[in-house]
Scaffold this active site. Structure first.
Site, PDB file in Angstrom:
ATOM      1  N   ARG A 149       0.843  -1.196   0.000  1.00 18.41           N
ATOM      2  CA  ARG A 149       0.000   0.000   0.000  1.00 18.41           C
ATOM      3  C   ARG A 149       0.890   1.262   0.000  1.00 18.41           C
ATOM      4  O   ARG A 149       1.088   1.907  -1.019  1.00 18.41           O
ATOM      5  CB  ARG A 149      -0.952  -0.027   1.220  1.00 18.41           C
ATOM      6  CG  ARG A 149      -2.186   0.852   1.092  1.00 18.41           C
ATOM      7  CD  ARG A 149      -1.981   2.293   1.488  1.00 18.41           C
ATOM      8  NE  ARG A 149      -1.465   2.437   2.860  1.00 18.41           N
ATOM      9  CZ  ARG A 149      -0.941   3.563   3.317  1.00 18.41           C
ATOM     10  NH1 ARG A 149      -0.858   4.641   2.540  1.00 18.41           N
ATOM     11  NH2 ARG A 149      -0.493   3.628   4.555  1.00 18.41           N
ATOM     12  N   ASP A 150       1.509   1.552   1.125  1.00 18.53           N
ATOM     13  CA  ASP A 150       2.316   2.776   1.235  1.00 18.53           C
ATOM     14  C   ASP A 150       3.540   2.713   0.316  1.00 18.53           C
ATOM     15  O   ASP A 150       3.960   3.727  -0.255  1.00 18.53           O
ATOM     16  CB  ASP A 150       2.755   2.956   2.698  1.00 18.53           C
ATOM     17  CG  ASP A 150       3.185   4.384   3.030  1.00 18.53           C
ATOM     18  OD1 ASP A 150       3.330   5.194   2.097  1.00 18.53           O
ATOM     19  OD2 ASP A 150       3.388   4.681   4.212  1.00 18.53           O
TER      20      ASP A 150
ATOM     21  N   HIS B  11       3.905   3.946  12.975  1.00 22.93           N
ATOM     22  CA  HIS B  11       4.220   3.955  11.544  1.00 22.93           C
ATOM     23  C   HIS B  11       5.285   5.031  11.341  1.00 22.93           C
ATOM     24  O   HIS B  11       4.991   6.217  11.403  1.00 22.93           O
ATOM     25  CB  HIS B  11       2.931   4.281  10.775  1.00 22.93           C
ATOM     26  CG  HIS B  11       3.100   4.443   9.290  1.00 22.93           C
ATOM     27  ND1 HIS B  11       2.711   3.464   8.406  1.00 22.93           N
ATOM     28  CD2 HIS B  11       3.587   5.450   8.538  1.00 22.93           C
ATOM     29  CE1 HIS B  11       2.949   3.876   7.152  1.00 22.93           C
ATOM     30  NE2 HIS B  11       3.486   5.089   7.209  1.00 22.93           N
TER      31      HIS B  11
ATOM     32  N   HIS C  48       8.627   6.654   9.124  1.00 25.27           N
ATOM     33  CA  HIS C  48       9.441   6.749   7.909  1.00 25.27           C
ATOM     34  C   HIS C  48      10.882   7.003   8.346  1.00 25.27           C
ATOM     35  O   HIS C  48      11.132   7.464   9.459  1.00 25.27           O
ATOM     36  CB  HIS C  48       8.923   7.866   7.004  1.00 25.27           C
ATOM     37  CG  HIS C  48       7.641   7.506   6.320  1.00 25.27           C
ATOM     38  ND1 HIS C  48       7.429   7.659   4.977  1.00 25.27           N
ATOM     39  CD2 HIS C  48       6.491   6.957   6.803  1.00 25.27           C
ATOM     40  CE1 HIS C  48       6.210   7.238   4.651  1.00 25.27           C
ATOM     41  NE2 HIS C  48       5.623   6.817   5.741  1.00 25.27           N
TER      42      HIS C  48
ATOM     43  N   CYS D  94       4.226   9.559   0.959  1.00 23.13           N
ATOM     44  CA  CYS D  94       2.845  10.030   0.830  1.00 23.13           C
ATOM     45  C   CYS D  94       2.798  11.038  -0.312  1.00 23.13           C
ATOM     46  O   CYS D  94       3.551  12.012  -0.311  1.00 23.13           O
ATOM     47  CB  CYS D  94       2.387  10.682   2.132  1.00 23.13           C
ATOM     48  SG  CYS D  94       0.824  11.554   1.973  1.00 23.13           S
TER      49      CYS D  94
ATOM     50  N   ASN E   6       9.323   4.358   4.086  1.00 22.70           N
ATOM     51  CA  ASN E   6       9.021   3.751   5.374  1.00 22.70           C
ATOM     52  C   ASN E   6      10.293   3.115   5.923  1.00 22.70           C
ATOM     53  O   ASN E   6      11.249   2.867   5.188  1.00 22.70           O
ATOM     54  CB  ASN E   6       7.982   2.624   5.195  1.00 22.70           C
ATOM     55  CG  ASN E   6       6.603   3.158   4.887  1.00 22.70           C
ATOM     56  OD1 ASN E   6       5.830   3.437   5.772  1.00 22.70           O
ATOM     57  ND2 ASN E   6       6.299   3.311   3.603  1.00 22.70           N
TER      58      ASN E   6
END
Lengths: 311, 311
Positions: free
Chosen positions: A14-15, A208, A210, A241, A250
């Site tokens: 996803r990310d 979460h 980065h 993002c 990430n």
């Protein structure tokens, strides 16, 4: 001796993929997913239920969630920015619906065109529909830009706590705090997680981070100190993002596994298998820079999962 | 409110340059040195006193140390693997002589062709000559491969403690523990620093971490927890050891300053000035990969040295 468990949530599908210039075919997403599941990863955030015209990479969200559900023993999470996305995620079979609530008003407007409070309201709609429709899902509020924002700079720490409380009151089962743009530093991580956990308890469950400014794993260490035992990560350190300029990467799943296992935690994940996925990842996303340092440097001579615990 | 001080020792001119394929001219080393001193860095490890045929990069050690001493207010350290090197370092004007004592026997033989105990003996010779010649210097024992070794794998934690004690008994004023090959992880860092400090107290003063496997700043955090307030770092994350295959990259000075200042520590260093040195560094060592993440990502919007302390 039983080692303490730490959950790693792979968010690369996803990310990790959403900012890339190429569309990864469904079959190759599933190849990644099944290889990493074989390495021992149990929880995946596999897709984002947003209009395909906004994020063409996520156009196959329904197929990917469905296929992930067909693999045994996985927990399948999907991101949904609104009720319609949540309905689609649940229809596809998602067991966890992650809703982004930005603590930065500027980021929230850019990302979902809603204020933070409107996002909490939206989460409330999802929670009510869950009750009315008997959905068997968890709702996670991902408090985005909880540690700062590239658009507005500082983010109020009180606002992070307020939104976490509001999200729980609206029906969130879990709160994750996200350093969407890579601004977080350890002192801040410790303080904010402690404050949010003081307000909502163990419902504040995951982090979460980065690694945009090199502090990713140091932030994990700080969050571990506050009791957090669930971390998002992305294989190869992919990610970012699209609405947070400057954000990139990430924390890398392989580096996180290395650090946690070396500290005596049990991630259930085999590091060598993750590292061996590198050629597959390179084939799936050709030409993309990968950031996992473990993969470049190699597993230390004499490394064993329990090397620290055993000494 | 007074912020707690943390010392950063720039080792780029020694550890950072020694593996590079090109020889950096003396004038450019001094340009680097004076710019970084202007940013607020006070302590530098500027050279290694080894035969020029072994490390041509360090052939100008005497000139570099002399010029560094001519800059006001700096503490000038130099590495010396033996008595002869120490004599030359002192003659050049070094105020700190760093002697590497490897905790790995295999690394020690490769690096200095002496066993760890023979290196402690050599340090004893230097201490005796200091007394006899009234040298006004500090002797630092850098316990190399204290967290593992690419040649022999695991390194005995008891051996690290034993060598630190032996080095202090032989006359070392300061003990630094070095993760020469980038194997260290936070649990181990906390345990080993705690054990060494239990044995030799505050004489165990500094940490030298590489970021080879992504854990560099997390290790700093762990060492801070044990009371360590002095860290080696290299601008741009340059560095490595020619006798430790696979090793690469000290922690980047700019990333370390960012993390420490964000946590409310006072490094005395201006981050923006460090970041602005990037073009100079690129000109001095053309074509070399730089690893500082701060420099790539930029200083966060709203960042201030005391942003965390003030909130």
């Amino acid at each position: 001796m039983e080692r303490e468990k730490v959950e790693i949530v792979e968010v690369g599908l996803r990310d990790g993929l959403q900012m890339l210039p190429m569309i990864v075919p469904t079959a190759e997403k599933l190849e990644w997913l099944s290889m990493e599941a074989a390495a021992g990863v149990k929880r995946f955030e596999v897709a984002s239920f947003v209009p395909a015209k906004n994020l063409p990479q996520m156009a196959d969200a329904t197929e990917v969630v469905g296929a992930a559900r067909d693999m045994r023993g996985l927990v399948v999470a999907a991101l949904a920015p609104n009720l319609r996305g949540a309905v689609n995620a649940v229809a596809a079979g998602a067991q966890v619906v992650v809703m982004p609530v930005s603590a930065s008003a500027a980021h929230s407007m850019s990302n979902v065109r809603k204020t933070p409070d409107e996002m909490v309201e939206e989460l409330g709609h999802v929670a009510r529909m869950r009750r009315d429709e008997n959905w068997n899902i968890h709702i996670e509020a991902g408090i985005a830009t909880a540690f700062g924002c590239t658009l507005q700079g500082r983010v109020s720490e009180d606002e992070v706590v307020r939104l976490a409380v509001a999200a729980v009151e609206a029906g969130a089962d879990e709160i994750g705090l996200a350093d969407t743009v890579g601004y977080a530093t350890p002192g801040q991580v410790k303080r904010i997680f402690s404050n949010v956990r003081a307000a909502v308890g163990d419902k504040c469950k995951s982090a979460h981070f980065h690694d945009t400014r090199g502090t990713g794993l140091a932030n994990v260490l700080a969050a571990l100190d506050t009791g957090i035992r669930s971390f998002d990560a992305s294989l190869g350190g992919l990610g970012g993002c699209p609405f947070a300029p400057g954000a990139s990467g990430n924390i890398a799943t392989e580096d996180l596994v290395y650090m946690l296992e070396s500290m005596g935690f049990d991630t259930g994940i085999d590091l060598a298998t993750l590292v061996a996925m590198q050629p597959t990842l390179k084939r799936i996303i050709p030409g993309q820079e990968l950031f996992g340092k473990m993969t470049k440097a190699g597993i230390p001579l004499g490394f064993a999962k329990d090397k620290m615990a055993a000494e």
